[in-house]
Design a protein around this motif. Structure first.
Motif, PDB file in Angstrom:
ATOM      1  N   GLU A 157     -14.821  -6.299 -20.066  1.00 54.07           N
ATOM      2  CA  GLU A 157     -13.979  -6.858 -21.116  1.00 54.07           C
ATOM      3  C   GLU A 157     -12.529  -7.064 -20.670  1.00 54.07           C
ATOM      4  N   PRO A 158     -11.880  -6.076 -20.016  1.00 55.92           N
ATOM      5  CA  PRO A 158     -10.520  -6.335 -19.521  1.00 55.92           C
ATOM      6  C   PRO A 158     -10.452  -7.512 -18.548  1.00 55.92           C
ATOM      7  N   LEU A 159     -11.471  -7.663 -17.713  1.00 57.57           N
ATOM      8  CA  LEU A 159     -11.477  -8.788 -16.783  1.00 57.57           C
ATOM      9  C   LEU A 159     -11.627 -10.113 -17.529  1.00 57.57           C
ATOM     10  N   LEU A 160     -12.512 -10.154 -18.495  1.00 55.84           N
ATOM     11  CA  LEU A 160     -12.737 -11.386 -19.259  1.00 55.84           C
ATOM     12  C   LEU A 160     -11.475 -11.787 -20.015  1.00 55.84           C
ATOM     13  N   ILE A 161     -10.932 -10.868 -20.784  1.00 50.26           N
ATOM     14  CA  ILE A 161      -9.755 -11.186 -21.596  1.00 50.26           C
ATOM     15  C   ILE A 161      -8.524 -11.373 -20.713  1.00 50.26           C
ATOM     16  N   GLY A 162      -8.352 -10.495 -19.723  1.00 51.84           N
ATOM     17  CA  GLY A 162      -7.209 -10.624 -18.823  1.00 51.84           C
ATOM     18  C   GLY A 162      -7.249 -11.914 -18.030  1.00 51.84           C
ATOM     19  N   GLY A 163      -8.447 -12.345 -17.647  1.00 49.62           N
ATOM     20  CA  GLY A 163      -8.577 -13.592 -16.908  1.00 49.62           C
ATOM     21  C   GLY A 163      -8.173 -14.791 -17.748  1.00 49.62           C
ATOM     22  N   VAL A 164      -8.567 -14.794 -19.028  1.00 50.96           N
ATOM     23  CA  VAL A 164      -8.189 -15.899 -19.912  1.00 50.96           C
ATOM     24  C   VAL A 164      -6.678 -15.907 -20.130  1.00 50.96           C
ATOM     25  N   ILE A 165      -6.084 -14.718 -20.293  1.00 51.46           N
ATOM     26  CA  ILE A 165      -4.628 -14.627 -20.453  1.00 51.46           C
ATOM     27  C   ILE A 165      -3.928 -15.165 -19.207  1.00 51.46           C
ATOM     28  N   VAL A 185      -2.503 -16.314 -26.649  1.00 57.24           N
ATOM     29  CA  VAL A 185      -2.321 -15.191 -25.720  1.00 57.24           C
ATOM     30  C   VAL A 185      -2.078 -13.898 -26.499  1.00 57.24           C
ATOM     31  N   LEU A 186      -1.216 -13.943 -27.516  1.00 58.17           N
ATOM     32  CA  LEU A 186      -0.960 -12.752 -28.332  1.00 58.17           C
ATOM     33  C   LEU A 186      -2.234 -12.297 -29.045  1.00 58.17           C
ATOM     34  N   LEU A 187      -3.014 -13.245 -29.508  1.00 51.53           N
ATOM     35  CA  LEU A 187      -4.272 -12.901 -30.182  1.00 51.53           C
ATOM     36  C   LEU A 187      -5.253 -12.270 -29.203  1.00 51.53           C
ATOM     37  N   LEU A 188      -5.283 -12.750 -27.977  1.00 56.39           N
ATOM     38  CA  LEU A 188      -6.154 -12.149 -26.967  1.00 56.39           C
ATOM     39  C   LEU A 188      -5.737 -10.717 -26.648  1.00 56.39           C
ATOM     40  N   VAL A 189      -4.435 -10.494 -26.542  1.00 52.43           N
ATOM     41  CA  VAL A 189      -3.945  -9.131 -26.296  1.00 52.43           C
ATOM     42  C   VAL A 189      -4.344  -8.212 -27.440  1.00 52.43           C
ATOM     43  N   ALA A 190      -4.184  -8.698 -28.684  1.00 51.23           N
ATOM     44  CA  ALA A 190      -4.531  -7.886 -29.837  1.00 51.23           C
ATOM     45  C   ALA A 190      -6.028  -7.659 -29.955  1.00 51.23           C
ATOM     46  N   SER A 191      -6.840  -8.531 -29.336  1.00 50.74           N
ATOM     47  CA  SER A 191      -8.299  -8.411 -29.462  1.00 50.74           C
ATOM     48  C   SER A 191      -8.899  -7.374 -28.526  1.00 50.74           C
ATOM     49  N   VAL A 192      -8.112  -6.842 -27.592  1.00 49.77           N
ATOM     50  CA  VAL A 192      -8.669  -5.897 -26.607  1.00 49.77           C
ATOM     51  C   VAL A 192      -9.265  -4.665 -27.286  1.00 49.77           C
ATOM     52  N   PRO A 193      -8.537  -3.951 -28.162  1.00 49.49           N
ATOM     53  CA  PRO A 193      -9.164  -2.783 -28.800  1.00 49.49           C
ATOM     54  C   PRO A 193     -10.337  -3.143 -29.700  1.00 49.49           C
ATOM     55  N   VAL A 194     -10.300  -4.334 -30.299  1.00 51.37           N
ATOM     56  CA  VAL A 194     -11.421  -4.764 -31.146  1.00 51.37           C
ATOM     57  C   VAL A 194     -12.649  -5.037 -30.276  1.00 51.37           C
ATOM     58  N   ALA A 195     -12.457  -5.729 -29.159  1.00 54.49           N
ATOM     59  CA  ALA A 195     -13.579  -6.053 -28.274  1.00 54.49           C
ATOM     60  C   ALA A 195     -14.213  -4.795 -27.697  1.00 54.49           C
ATOM     61  N   ILE A 245      -9.384 -17.837 -13.575  1.00 52.58           N
ATOM     62  CA  ILE A 245     -10.775 -18.284 -13.627  1.00 52.58           C
ATOM     63  C   ILE A 245     -11.686 -17.296 -12.912  1.00 52.58           C
ATOM     64  N   ILE A 246     -11.281 -16.839 -11.741  1.00 50.08           N
ATOM     65  CA  ILE A 246     -12.110 -15.893 -10.993  1.00 50.08           C
ATOM     66  C   ILE A 246     -12.226 -14.565 -11.741  1.00 50.08           C
ATOM     67  N   LEU A 247     -11.135 -14.115 -12.351  1.00 53.47           N
ATOM     68  CA  LEU A 247     -11.177 -12.849 -13.079  1.00 53.47           C
ATOM     69  C   LEU A 247     -12.090 -12.927 -14.295  1.00 53.47           C
ATOM     70  N   PHE A 248     -11.941 -13.992 -15.117  1.00 53.99           N
ATOM     71  CA  PHE A 248     -12.817 -14.046 -16.289  1.00 53.99           C
ATOM     72  C   PHE A 248     -14.246 -14.397 -15.900  1.00 53.99           C
ATOM     73  N   ALA A 249     -14.447 -15.036 -14.755  1.00 55.39           N
ATOM     74  CA  ALA A 249     -15.820 -15.260 -14.283  1.00 55.39           C
ATOM     75  C   ALA A 249     -16.491 -13.931 -13.945  1.00 55.39           C
ATOM     76  N   GLN A 293     -20.531  -9.860 -15.709  1.00 58.81           N
ATOM     77  CA  GLN A 293     -20.937  -8.492 -16.056  1.00 58.81           C
ATOM     78  C   GLN A 293     -21.448  -8.408 -17.490  1.00 58.81           C
ATOM     79  N   ILE A 294     -20.753  -9.047 -18.403  1.00 59.23           N
ATOM     80  CA  ILE A 294     -21.156  -8.975 -19.809  1.00 59.23           C
ATOM     81  C   ILE A 294     -22.509  -9.649 -20.018  1.00 59.23           C
ATOM     82  N   VAL A 295     -22.682 -10.842 -19.467  1.00 60.51           N
ATOM     83  CA  VAL A 295     -23.947 -11.554 -19.637  1.00 60.51           C
ATOM     84  C   VAL A 295     -25.083 -10.785 -18.966  1.00 60.51           C
ATOM     85  N   HIS A 296     -24.810 -10.180 -17.826  1.00 61.06           N
ATOM     86  CA  HIS A 296     -25.845  -9.386 -17.158  1.00 61.06           C
ATOM     87  C   HIS A 296     -26.280  -8.212 -18.037  1.00 61.06           C
ATOM     88  N   GLN A 297     -25.342  -7.569 -18.695  1.00 65.97           N
ATOM     89  CA  GLN A 297     -25.685  -6.462 -19.579  1.00 65.97           C
ATOM     90  C   GLN A 297     -26.484  -6.953 -20.785  1.00 65.97           C
TER      91      GLN A 297
END
Length: 443
Positions: free
Chosen positions: A334-342, A367-377, A304-308, A313-317
């Motif tokens: 993006e790594p923090l957001l996706i990694g935090g959810v994982i 979880v697998l879909l989130l890992v695969a979404s990293v290069p797309v994001a 939760i803290i990581l994806f927060a 950062q993303i919303v601020h941008q």
């Protein structure tokens, strides 16, 4: 009058009953933990580096161990009754001071000499309050006193290690060596604490009220999820400026995203685990409570803290008028957001496996879909990356509602029926308040 001085005026310690629920003072105590999570997130957000993330996780682990010890005490005695609130207020003050000192706990040794020392002393006071209260509560139980003594080495050694982490680094000349020693001492504290929890075993402990235990942890998880809402609000930076459509969309996505993660635990997994803990007894119940809630909740809180941090950062941008909306998210957001959810979903799957001996294929797929979404994001605009992660989270809970419809309806029906019976009993008890006593016949 023995024990804690003039406690007779306030009343004695009241033990927790088998059907006890969380009382108001416990929720009041949690306000300090709200502040602690906020401080960890805010201090890390100032400069997100691998070292800062490591320090945040070390501090969170030590803080969470304090919470686990606190929950053990709360499972034994009612924190809102007798003289206990007075003693726990001292613990609240120490925990608040501990939280205030956290941003300086890992600063350069020559620039923040007092921060680590204040953190160490505050930690000593917190643990001493818990120890004194629990020792008083089990003074007539030899088995529980024996089990408590098994934890005394952990308390003494962790205190000495934190004091060493505060005092040794400033005395060294080389800053690199000082930082390494400090971090190593904190990591040793974490290993010592959680290792002791496993090695000490479950003999002598008891979870009197499974309802109280589960409710206590479910509430603290909601508090942690609130940190992600705060981070989205802080990242939006809408105070003093007109909202834009990208800012509004980002804020809405942030709420949907957090709500989906709430649903992922509280719709089926949380209620089923509560029933499983109620069904267990004695040692197996204590082991489930320790492993499922004390240990598996930690990666969920960390996630939760990581994806927060990433969401902020993303919303601020997105809401920054000086940054074009078509640019991808910068930095580590993006790594923090996706990694935090994982991390959150991984912790939740560990919790599900420990409590229910099952793992949902939908969670593994997410979880697998989130890992695969990293290069797309990485190639999408910042708003698109946030929308993608939100879509995966919402898609997960939607899929589970459809696929597990029959099991979900049975579980929700059982939980609702249980709640209705409990509420009917409470209503019947309170209805007696309106009953009038029959008048005595006149003579």
């Amino acid at each position: 009058m023995s024990g804690f001085g003039r406690r007779g005026r306030l009343g004695p310690v009241v033990p927790v009953a088998p059907a006890a629920r969380v009382d108001r003072f416990e929720i009041f105590f949690d306000l300090v933990f709200v502040f602690s999570f906020f401080i960890i997130t805010r201090a890390t957000a100032l400069a997100i580096t691998p070292g800062a993330l490591l320090h945040a996780l070390l501090v969170l682990a030590v803080l969470w161990w304090c919470w686990v010890v606190h929950s053990i005490v709360a499972a034994k005695v009612r924190l809102g009754e007798g003289f206990v609130p007075v003693l726990m207020t001292v613990g609240m003050a120490a925990l608040f001071t501990f939280s205030l000192s956290l941003p300086q706990a890992f600063k350069d040794p020559d620039k923040a000499a007092s921060g680590p020392f204040v953190a160490a002393i505050s930690y000593v006071v917190i643990r001493a309050v818990h120890l004194a209260l629990y020792w008083h509560a089990v003074r007539d139980s030899p088995n529980e006193r024996r089990q408590l003594r098994r934890f005394l080495p952990e308390l003494v050694l962790s205190t000495l290690l934190l004091l060493a982490a505060a005092l040794i680094p400033p005395a060294l000349d080389h800053d690199g060596d000082a930082a390494l020693i400090r971090d190593s001492l904190w990591a040793t504290v974490v290993l010592l604490q959680y290792g002791t929890g496993i090695l000490a075993g479950t003999g002598g402990w008891a979870v009197t009220s499974a309802e109280h235990w589960t409710e206590r942890y479910e509430l603290i998880l909601i508090i942690a999820l609130g940190e992600s809402v705060i981070s989205v609000g802080v990242g939006s930076n809408l105070l003093g400026q007109a909202p834009t459509w990208p800012a509004v969309i980002a804020a809405v996505l942030g709420i949907f995203f957090t709500a989906a993660l709430w649903w992922a635990h509280y719709d089926m997994i949380g209620p089923a685990a509560r029933i499983a803990l109620h069904a267990a007894e004695d040692g197996p119940r204590v082991a489930m409570a320790r492993d499922g809630y004390g240990y598996c909740f930690l990666p969920m809180i960390a996630g939760i803290i990581l994806f927060a941090l990433g969401a902020e950062q993303i919303v601020h941008q997105i809401t920054d008028p000086r940054v074009p909306t078509h640019l991808p998210a910068h930095g580590s957001s993006e790594p923090l957001l996706i990694g935090g959810v994982i991390c959150y979903l991984g912790g939740n799957m560990l919790f599900q496996f420990r409590m229910l001996r099952t793992v949902s294929w939908t969670r593994v797929g997410a979880v697998l879909l989130l890992v695969a979404s990293v290069p797309v994001a990485n190639r999408l605009p910042a708003l698109g990356a946030l929308a993608l992660v939100t879509l995966i989270a919402v898609g997960l809970v939607t899929t589970e509602v459809i696929v597990f419809n029959e099991a979900r309806r049975a579980l929700r029906g059982f939980v609702f029926q249980e709640r209705a019976v409990y509420e009917a009993h409470e209503a019947a008890v309170r209805a007696r308040w309106h009953e009038t006593e029959p008048e005595e016949p006149s003579t």
